[in-house]
Design a protein around this motif. Sequence first.
Motif, PDB file in Angstrom:
ATOM      1  N   VAL A  11       0.807  -1.229   0.000  1.00 39.93           N
ATOM      2  CA  VAL A  11       0.000   0.000   0.000  1.00 39.93           C
ATOM      3  C   VAL A  11       0.834   1.271   0.000  1.00 39.93           C
ATOM      4  O   VAL A  11       0.321   2.355   0.270  1.00 39.93           O
ATOM      5  CB  VAL A  11      -0.971   0.025   1.210  1.00 39.93           C
ATOM      6  N   GLY A  12       2.132   1.154  -0.260  1.00 33.99           N
ATOM      7  CA  GLY A  12       2.988   2.333  -0.292  1.00 33.99           C
ATOM      8  C   GLY A  12       2.735   3.191  -1.523  1.00 33.99           C
ATOM      9  O   GLY A  12       2.028   2.797  -2.452  1.00 33.99           O
ATOM     10  N   PRO A  13       3.326   4.376  -1.571  1.00 33.38           N
ATOM     11  CA  PRO A  13       3.046   5.296  -2.683  1.00 33.38           C
ATOM     12  C   PRO A  13       3.417   4.754  -4.053  1.00 33.38           C
ATOM     13  O   PRO A  13       2.727   5.019  -5.039  1.00 33.38           O
ATOM     14  CB  PRO A  13       3.882   6.546  -2.324  1.00 33.38           C
ATOM     15  N   ARG A  14       4.502   3.975  -4.150  1.00 34.53           N
ATOM     16  CA  ARG A  14       4.916   3.484  -5.460  1.00 34.53           C
ATOM     17  C   ARG A  14       3.939   2.444  -6.022  1.00 34.53           C
ATOM     18  O   ARG A  14       3.813   2.316  -7.244  1.00 34.53           O
ATOM     19  CB  ARG A  14       6.345   2.934  -5.400  1.00 34.53           C
ATOM     20  N   TYR A  15       3.241   1.713  -5.133  1.00 36.56           N
ATOM     21  CA  TYR A  15       2.241   0.759  -5.634  1.00 36.56           C
ATOM     22  C   TYR A  15       1.169   1.496  -6.442  1.00 36.56           C
ATOM     23  O   TYR A  15       0.656   0.972  -7.437  1.00 36.56           O
ATOM     24  CB  TYR A  15       1.593  -0.016  -4.489  1.00 36.56           C
ATOM     25  N   PHE A  16       0.830   2.699  -6.012  1.00 34.34           N
ATOM     26  CA  PHE A  16      -0.232   3.475  -6.670  1.00 34.34           C
ATOM     27  C   PHE A  16       0.296   4.364  -7.793  1.00 34.34           C
ATOM     28  O   PHE A  16      -0.428   5.209  -8.309  1.00 34.34           O
ATOM     29  CB  PHE A  16      -0.961   4.325  -5.633  1.00 34.34           C
ATOM     30  N   GLY A  17       1.581   4.188  -8.154  1.00 37.28           N
ATOM     31  CA  GLY A  17       2.132   4.957  -9.261  1.00 37.28           C
ATOM     32  C   GLY A  17       2.661   6.319  -8.890  1.00 37.28           C
ATOM     33  O   GLY A  17       2.975   7.127  -9.778  1.00 37.28           O
ATOM     34  N   LEU A  18       2.796   6.604  -7.595  1.00 36.22           N
ATOM     35  CA  LEU A  18       3.358   7.877  -7.163  1.00 36.22           C
ATOM     36  C   LEU A  18       4.879   7.781  -7.184  1.00 36.22           C
ATOM     37  O   LEU A  18       5.459   6.838  -6.653  1.00 36.22           O
ATOM     38  CB  LEU A  18       2.873   8.234  -5.749  1.00 36.22           C
ATOM     39  N   ASP A  19       5.527   8.763  -7.759  1.00 31.71           N
ATOM     40  CA  ASP A  19       6.974   8.729  -7.922  1.00 31.71           C
ATOM     41  C   ASP A  19       7.671   9.289  -6.683  1.00 31.71           C
ATOM     42  O   ASP A  19       8.323  10.338  -6.717  1.00 31.71           O
ATOM     43  CB  ASP A  19       7.379   9.530  -9.170  1.00 31.71           C
ATOM     44  N   THR A  20       7.528   8.586  -5.589  1.00 32.07           N
ATOM     45  CA  THR A  20       8.162   9.001  -4.343  1.00 32.07           C
ATOM     46  C   THR A  20       8.241   7.822  -3.393  1.00 32.07           C
ATOM     47  O   THR A  20       7.388   6.929  -3.432  1.00 32.07           O
ATOM     48  CB  THR A  20       7.386  10.152  -3.670  1.00 32.07           C
ATOM     49  N   ASP A  21       9.268   7.816  -2.563  1.00 36.07           N
ATOM     50  CA  ASP A  21       9.335   6.838  -1.488  1.00 36.07           C
ATOM     51  C   ASP A  21       8.463   7.318  -0.335  1.00 36.07           C
ATOM     52  O   ASP A  21       8.111   8.503  -0.240  1.00 36.07           O
ATOM     53  CB  ASP A  21      10.780   6.662  -1.005  1.00 36.07           C
ATOM     54  N   TYR A  22       8.115   6.396   0.548  1.00 35.33           N
ATOM     55  CA  TYR A  22       7.299   6.747   1.706  1.00 35.33           C
ATOM     56  C   TYR A  22       8.134   7.471   2.759  1.00 35.33           C
ATOM     57  O   TYR A  22       9.241   7.052   3.089  1.00 35.33           O
ATOM     58  CB  TYR A  22       6.688   5.486   2.322  1.00 35.33           C
ATOM     59  N   VAL A  23       7.588   8.564   3.257  1.00 37.01           N
ATOM     60  CA  VAL A  23       8.153   9.286   4.403  1.00 37.01           C
ATOM     61  C   VAL A  23       7.008   9.505   5.384  1.00 37.01           C
ATOM     62  O   VAL A  23       5.938   9.980   4.985  1.00 37.01           O
ATOM     63  CB  VAL A  23       8.766  10.646   3.990  1.00 37.01           C
ATOM     64  N   PRO A  24       7.167   9.149   6.674  1.00 35.70           N
ATOM     65  CA  PRO A  24       6.070   9.295   7.634  1.00 35.70           C
ATOM     66  C   PRO A  24       5.497  10.712   7.655  1.00 35.70           C
ATOM     67  O   PRO A  24       6.239  11.696   7.526  1.00 35.70           O
ATOM     68  CB  PRO A  24       6.726   8.931   8.971  1.00 35.70           C
ATOM     69  N   VAL A  25       4.196  10.803   7.833  1.00 39.04           N
ATOM     70  CA  VAL A  25       3.514  12.094   7.786  1.00 39.04           C
ATOM     71  C   VAL A  25       3.996  13.031   8.884  1.00 39.04           C
ATOM     72  O   VAL A  25       4.040  14.257   8.690  1.00 39.04           O
ATOM     73  CB  VAL A  25       1.985  11.898   7.864  1.00 39.04           C
ATOM     74  N   GLU A  26       4.413  12.492  10.022  1.00 38.12           N
ATOM     75  CA  GLU A  26       4.883  13.370  11.100  1.00 38.12           C
ATOM     76  C   GLU A  26       6.217  14.021  10.759  1.00 38.12           C
ATOM     77  O   GLU A  26       6.602  15.024  11.364  1.00 38.12           O
ATOM     78  CB  GLU A  26       4.978  12.604  12.428  1.00 38.12           C
ATOM     79  N   VAL A  27       6.926  13.461   9.758  1.00 40.08           N
ATOM     80  CA  VAL A  27       8.163  14.070   9.258  1.00 40.08           C
ATOM     81  C   VAL A  27       7.856  14.954   8.058  1.00 40.08           C
ATOM     82  O   VAL A  27       8.215  16.128   7.999  1.00 40.08           O
ATOM     83  CB  VAL A  27       9.195  12.985   8.873  1.00 40.08           C
ATOM     84  N   ARG A  28       7.158  14.375   7.100  1.00 38.37           N
ATOM     85  CA  ARG A  28       6.861  15.070   5.852  1.00 38.37           C
ATOM     86  C   ARG A  28       5.874  16.208   6.051  1.00 38.37           C
ATOM     87  O   ARG A  28       5.957  17.246   5.383  1.00 38.37           O
ATOM     88  CB  ARG A  28       6.296  14.066   4.850  1.00 38.37           C
ATOM     89  N   GLY A  29       4.947  16.032   6.966  1.00 32.63           N
ATOM     90  CA  GLY A  29       3.895  17.019   7.173  1.00 32.63           C
ATOM     91  C   GLY A  29       4.366  18.357   7.659  1.00 32.63           C
ATOM     92  O   GLY A  29       3.622  19.336   7.663  1.00 32.63           O
ATOM     93  N   LYS A  30       5.627  18.446   8.080  1.00 35.80           N
ATOM     94  CA  LYS A  30       6.175  19.721   8.525  1.00 35.80           C
ATOM     95  C   LYS A  30       6.259  20.716   7.377  1.00 35.80           C
ATOM     96  O   LYS A  30       6.382  21.917   7.586  1.00 35.80           O
ATOM     97  CB  LYS A  30       7.564  19.518   9.133  1.00 35.80           C
ATOM     98  N   GLY A  31       6.156  20.194   6.135  1.00 37.52           N
ATOM     99  CA  GLY A  31       6.173  21.072   4.982  1.00 37.52           C
ATOM    100  C   GLY A  31       4.833  21.773   4.761  1.00 37.52           C
ATOM    101  O   GLY A  31       4.730  22.696   3.980  1.00 37.52           O
ATOM    102  N   GLY A  32       3.811  21.320   5.464  1.00 35.95           N
ATOM    103  CA  GLY A  32       2.502  21.947   5.360  1.00 35.95           C
ATOM    104  C   GLY A  32       2.379  23.093   6.361  1.00 35.95           C
ATOM    105  O   GLY A  32       3.354  23.682   6.793  1.00 35.95           O
ATOM    106  N   ILE A  33       1.169  23.423   6.732  1.00 38.87           N
ATOM    107  CA  ILE A  33       0.910  24.462   7.724  1.00 38.87           C
ATOM    108  C   ILE A  33       0.453  23.761   8.977  1.00 38.87           C
ATOM    109  O   ILE A  33      -0.594  23.129   9.014  1.00 38.87           O
ATOM    110  CB  ILE A  33      -0.176  25.438   7.241  1.00 38.87           C
ATOM    111  N   ARG A  34       1.193  23.845  10.049  1.00 39.95           N
ATOM    112  CA  ARG A  34       0.885  23.066  11.231  1.00 39.95           C
ATOM    113  C   ARG A  34       0.002  23.853  12.177  1.00 39.95           C
ATOM    114  O   ARG A  34      -0.023  25.060  12.157  1.00 39.95           O
ATOM    115  CB  ARG A  34       2.149  22.622  11.939  1.00 39.95           C
TER     116      ARG A  34
END
Length: 364
Positions: free
Chosen positions: A341-364
Amino acid sequence: MRKLGIQEIQDIARGAALLGAGGGGDPYLGKLVAIGAINECGPVTLLDPEEVPDDALIVPFAMMGAPTVLSEKGIGGEEYKALFDLVENHEGKKIFATMPMEAGGLNSMFPIAAAARLGLPMVDCDGMGRAFPELQMVTFTIGGIKSSPVGLADEKGNTVIFDTITNKWSEELARSVVMSCGGSVAVTLYNMTGKQMKEYGVKGIVTRSEKLGAAMRNVKNVTDKTPEEAFLEFTEGIRLFKGKITDVRRETRGAFNFGKVVVDGIDDCKGRSAYVEFQNENLAAVVDGEIVATTPDLISLVDTETFTPVPTDALKYGKRVLIVGLKCYDLWRSKQGLDLVGPRYFGLDTDYVPVEVRGKGGIR
């Protein structure tokens, strides 16, 4: 062991819609089906997984197909007995209990209706801790449990049961039946022992859904913080973006809803933009061109005023939403889980990074 009545159903539907990550269909229809069954047949007994004997036969129940079709087509009512009779005849054993296969607006509700109408208990457990679009995408696959025999039934009275060589083949063959039957069917699969359920199931998911739903229902009664702060606190959610929906692209292919929703920022996100891609469930959230969350973590859109989850089939132009990221069940972060169920299975060109790490790029 406890009973599920109407208030519990309402809260479970609301909470499961959040955990459904945009998928699983509109909880309103599922809630009506479950409440109707409870009113006619009485409350459903919810069992803790540890209350289930190791040798008991547990048969999950779900609906399969595109959420937009599920919301329009619903369920005829005869599918429950037809499928469970089919399974008992095949297994040569009485079914002890049913359980949901995923958390989602419809598939959190239909197992309750099945349990009520068949006089069976339901187990507080599922195979995802959220919703995913394909049959093999469950923790039981990681545990080596076969999805077949898979039973399928439509509202016309057609039934089929088949054995497959892999769980992915179950998905392929079942999807063909779904298409032939108009885009949605009832399904039983991953028939398992109580011991297998306890080893690989996501325990307490019904109770978690209920607690989340109750907290959402009461979020505006909180006095020591804003409703948004309270929502993020009790959900343990990560605030990714806030905005107004400006475009929704949606199509149904192969009994899946595919699409993308574009959101323009409001309030502290004004001047920024985001979009979310989905296949029944939300797969990736992107803010200003940067990925801030991907599957298998949960990406949910909620109404900014009521904090009611908005499933993908209910996304509309002009709606104001908060995009929230939630941590997935730990097993999904394993190599086996990401292969499923990782991103590459669905055709997304990225490795998985946990949301608590990656989500810092959003607005917290």
